[in-house]
Scaffold this active site. Structure first.
Site, PDB file in Angstrom:
ATOM      1  N   MET A   1       0.920  -1.176  -0.060  1.00  0.00           N
ATOM      2  CA  MET A   1       0.122   0.145   0.152  1.00  0.00           C
ATOM      3  C   MET A   1       0.836   1.484  -0.052  1.00  0.00           C
ATOM      4  O   MET A   1       1.958   1.375   0.789  1.00  0.00           O
ATOM      5  CB  MET A   1      -0.760  -0.070   1.225  1.00  0.00           C
ATOM      6  CG  MET A   1      -2.069   0.565   1.246  1.00  0.00           C
ATOM      7  SD  MET A   1      -3.259   0.169  -0.460  1.00  0.00           S
ATOM      8  CE  MET A   1      -3.613  -1.484   0.337  1.00  0.00           C
ATOM      9  N   CYS A   2       0.568   2.063  -0.874  1.00  0.00           N
ATOM     10  CA  CYS A   2       1.760   3.212  -1.010  1.00  0.00           C
ATOM     11  C   CYS A   2       1.108   4.572  -1.626  1.00  0.00           C
ATOM     12  O   CYS A   2      -0.181   4.553  -1.610  1.00  0.00           O
ATOM     13  CB  CYS A   2       2.696   2.725  -2.248  1.00  0.00           C
ATOM     14  SG  CYS A   2       3.361   1.029  -1.627  1.00  0.00           S
ATOM     15  N   GLY A   3       1.771   5.468  -1.854  1.00  0.00           N
ATOM     16  CA  GLY A   3       1.582   6.590  -2.538  1.00  0.00           C
ATOM     17  C   GLY A   3       2.183   6.674  -4.028  1.00  0.00           C
ATOM     18  O   GLY A   3       3.474   6.462  -3.875  1.00  0.00           O
TER      19      GLY A   3
ATOM     20  N   ASN B   1       0.124   0.799  -6.284  1.00  0.00           N
ATOM     21  CA  ASN B   1      -0.723   1.224  -5.008  1.00  0.00           C
ATOM     22  C   ASN B   1      -1.389  -0.019  -4.850  1.00  0.00           C
ATOM     23  O   ASN B   1      -2.482  -0.168  -5.623  1.00  0.00           O
ATOM     24  CB  ASN B   1      -0.969   2.609  -4.975  1.00  0.00           C
ATOM     25  CG  ASN B   1      -1.844   2.776  -3.829  1.00  0.00           C
ATOM     26  OD1 ASN B   1      -1.872   2.244  -2.702  1.00  0.00           O
ATOM     27  ND2 ASN B   1      -2.995   3.700  -3.823  1.00  0.00           N
TER      28      ASN B   1
END
Length: 762
Positions: A1-3, A97
């Site tokens: 999970m990321c940006g 993401n």
């Protein structure tokens, strides 16, 4: 999970005498590269909460594509999992993401079938390998999970951007240099920007500007729209293809579908229950895989309790680990407590469920002062307004697991949208017979169904009025041509669509709070027309001719409220504000496709009163989920099932989410199995002069409201007083006025933090 943050020059076409792969060797503009890197890192800092564990930027040799990524490490905690990612040939570059489940199988397939050489063990790398193997859009159909991504293929010069099927993970885009920061003119020098959150555009040079028409008509929550001019969402189930010459193409790779309403179901109830049980268990099992600890959000409802119960079954009976925890470690659950004096609190029943399961329960208490303190930060992270405080409760709850060392949390989000859990769905279920279940007692004739339908409509209207949402929902037709041009007056709409999407399409502003010059624009007919016009021609044909009204209603809700509101304000944005990855098993697309293909009558299940039950045309008590002919639903002294004078309400004759209730029964308490639906909601009644009203008074000054531009100050000022209760019983609060204040305050916060220019109204 990321940006993610991405900058793409719109016109990337190579000269006619130079191939796409060769031009990469011709640029040595190091100053331009450093400037682009600086902008991307500044953009990532705006969304560092989405990925505090690492940051990375890659610039292609032509300086025409820049990929930025901030990482929340979940799978493969080594540097091999740091993004941007590159395929084993060095030609495909991506930022991703989210989570791709079943990645071990997909990895093995790519190695065996095409000899792909993986760098690490990150699930995100599987997406790159799938693209190498299948191309777009086919690679997306092999991906199971929640994701958004941007991928650059330097062999073709194409950029691909995509979002998961339900919109669990956000992805926005805009074009620099056009009016309001967006457009689609591939002129030289223009840039296409992508980001996981709109605030990441600010360091790139974006100037936020309200889209007043979208706000007034509520189209900002439809399709690709947002509240800002020129800023768009990548729609759920869609991908964008950007060619080297700047042409942008939007294509759909997945869509909701439901069976023909005339098709008779051949599966038995037992078969369908078992299918749902198996798919739900599989969906939970896949979401327990991680290299970090995994917890569960546990409320007092069926959905999260089913997730917790299934998890206990998998851990204790099948040896499944919860992420990096040992099977012997206790399962950790997290709950928000609003306080018994506020109402709407489910922490006690959640604790009873936790005690039954033998899991650890961690609870956070929310006071009125906490709601007031967290409101502005919640709006900033959500990047949109909402008419209640549910989102603030979820924002605060998401702090708790992070403080205790958890990065991944399973939730029950999506179950109501898949299994028809909300009370208003019952009205659409009763609009038409369910021909797929000809032996169901409700389908024997129209008289009973029509009588029940009228009772449901009245109940829904009363309930919405008590909750203060009646002015924020498009009105159901009453057979009269209202002077404001309501939905019933649109005869063409009624003939074409034949059901009631207005019952399930909440608005985020009622007409009274908008500037008077906007009110003629945003009639109920215009808003309803906008909802219908946002659907594809195929979907409208299915609604008109093929789908049962309940399924049409689910479609309407899932195209608007699910991605634009629920998965945002009580999903990703609140969780990722605290670097928490939320995983909703009920939105596994394999499970959703299975349930979508089942009859309406197994989602809303009719149970006739006891005196009618003996002549139910062969249906037994077991088929209705009852034991020995007894059911807690029929206790006339139950406040949830009577109207205060001992008479049963119409809702006590139906089991919402019946098939999920039956599928989850082995894993939940009998109390939860028999409990009515209680939507997660924060309190709607607050005292005068308390912390919440004081906070709103600070935000909702005449100067602040006028600085937004499209709001009506007199209406807001009045609502600020009537939305709160006095000390005496004679002075009660108006919940609609409170909701109006929360919406207006949300726009004030956004205007201030995004530095939005004031709208000048005529």
């Amino acid at each position: 999970m990321c940006g993610i943050s991405v900058v793409v020059k719109l016109n990337r076409a190579a000269p006619n005498n130079v191939a796409a792969g060769e031009i990469a060797q011709s640029s040595t503009d190091s100053a331009a590269k450093l400037e682009l890197e600086k902008r991307l890192y500044a953009s990532l800092e705006q969304i560092a909460h989405r990925g505090p564990d690492a940051q990375g930027v890659w610039i292609d040799p032509t300086n025409k594509v820049g990929l930025g990524h901030c990482r929340l490490s979940i799978n493969d905690l080594t540097p091999d999992g740091i993004q941007p990612l590159h395929d084993d040939s060095g030609h495909i570059h991506a930022v991703i993401n989210g989570e791709i489940y079943d990645s071990a199988r997909l990895r093995d397939d790519c190695v065996r079938e095409c000899g792909y050489q993986f760098r690490g063990h990150s699930d995100s790398e599987v997406a790159v390998a799938l693209y190498r193997r299948y191309g777009a859009p086919e690679f997306l159909r092999h991906m199971r999970g929640e994701f958004s991504l941007v991928l650059y293929d330097d062999r073709t010069g194409e950029v691909v951007a995509a979002k998961d099927r339900f919109g669990i993970k956000p992805l926005f885009w805009t074009i620099s240099g056009a009016e309001g920061g967006g457009g689609n003119d591939p002129a030289a020098g223009q840039e296409l920007w992508f980001a996981a959150e709109m605030k990441a555009f600010l360091p790139l040079g974006w100037k936020a500007e309200w889209d007043v028409e979208a706000i007034a008509l509520e189209t900002w929550s439809l399709g690709s729209n947002t509240v800002f001019k020129g800023v768009k969402r990548v729609e759920p189930g869609y991908y964008m293809m950007v060619s080297p010459d700047g042409r942008i193409k939007h294509e759909q790779y997945w869509e909701f579908d439901y069976p023909d309403k005339k098709q008779v179901e051949t599966r038995s109830l037992e078969e369908m229950v078992q299918q749902v049980r198996e798919k739900t268990i599989e969906a939970v099992r896949l979401r327990l895989v991680a290299d970090v600890p995994v917890g569960i959000y546990l409320s007092g409802g069926l959905d999260s309790s089913a997730v917790a119960g299934i998890t206990k079954h998998l851990v204790e009976e099948q040896g499944q680990s919860m992420g990096s925890q040992k099977p012997t470690d206790r399962i950790a659950c997290f709950c928000v407590k609003f306080g018994t004096d506020m109402g709407f609190d489910e922490s006690e029943i959640a604790q009873r469920t936790a005690d039954h399961l033998g899991v650890q329960m961690h609870t956070i208490d929310m006071t009125e002062a906490d709601f007031a303190r967290d409101f502005e930060d919640t709006v900033w992270h959500n990047e949109q307004v909402t008419c209640d405080l549910n989102t603030v409760g979820k924002w605060a709850l998401s702090k708790l697991p992070r403080d205790l060392g958890f990065k991944v949390i399973l939730s029950g989000e999506g179950a109501d949208e898949v299994f028809a859990g909300y009370h208003w769905f019952l009205g659409d279920f009763l609009l038409e017979a369910d021909h797929s279940q000809p032996h169901d007692p409700l389908q024997q004739g129209p008289e009973l169904r029509e009588a029940l339908h009228e009772q449901v409509r009245n109940h829904v209207r009363n309930k919405d009025q008590n909750l203060g949402t009646s002015n924020m929902i498009l009105k159901a037709p009453d057979g009269q041509d209202g002077e404001n041009g309501d939905a019933k007056a649109d005869g063409e709409q009624q003939e074409e669509e034949g059901f009631t999407p207005y019952l399930v399409s909440f608005g985020m502003s009622d007409i009274d709070m908008l500037h008077p010059s906007l009110r003629p624009l945003c009639t109920e007919r215009a808003r309803l027309r906008a909802i219908v016009d946002s659907w594809s021609a195929e979907a409208r044909a299915n609604i008109r001719d093929r789908w049962h009204p309940l399924h049409s209603s689910l479609y309407s809700w899932n195209k608007k409220q699910l991605p634009a509101m629920i998965l945002t304000v009580v999903g990703d944005r609140c969780e990722m504000a605290h670097s928490i990855e939320g995983r909703p098993p009920f939105l596994d697309h394999h499970l959703v496709e299975l349930v979508n293909g089942m009859p309406p009558s197994v989602k809303e299940r009719y149970q006739p009163p006891p005196e009618q039950n003996s002549s139910s045309n062969g249906n037994t008590d077991v088929e209705f989920g009852l034991q020995s002919g007894k059911s807690a639903w029929w206790r006339s002294d139950d406040e949830e099932n009577n109207n205060g004078n001992g008479n049963l309400t119409v809702f006590s004759q139906f089991w919402e989410k019946w098939i999920l209730r039956e599928a989850a029964r082995p894993f939940i308490t009998d109390e939860l199995y028999r409990r009515r639906k209680h939507p997660y909601t924060a309190p709607v009644t607050w005292p005068r002069d308390g912390p919440l009203q004081q906070m709103l008074r600070r935000l909702l000054t005449k100067g602040n409201v006028d600085a937004v531009g499209f709001l009506d100050w007199p209406a807001i000022a009045q609502s600020l007083e009537t939305g709160f209760a006095g000390k005496g019983q004679e002075e009660k609060s108006d919940p609609t006025a409170l909701r109006r204040c929360l919406i207006a305050a949300g726009y004030v916060v956004m205007a201030q933090r995004f530095h939005v220019a004031t709208v000048v109204m005529e």
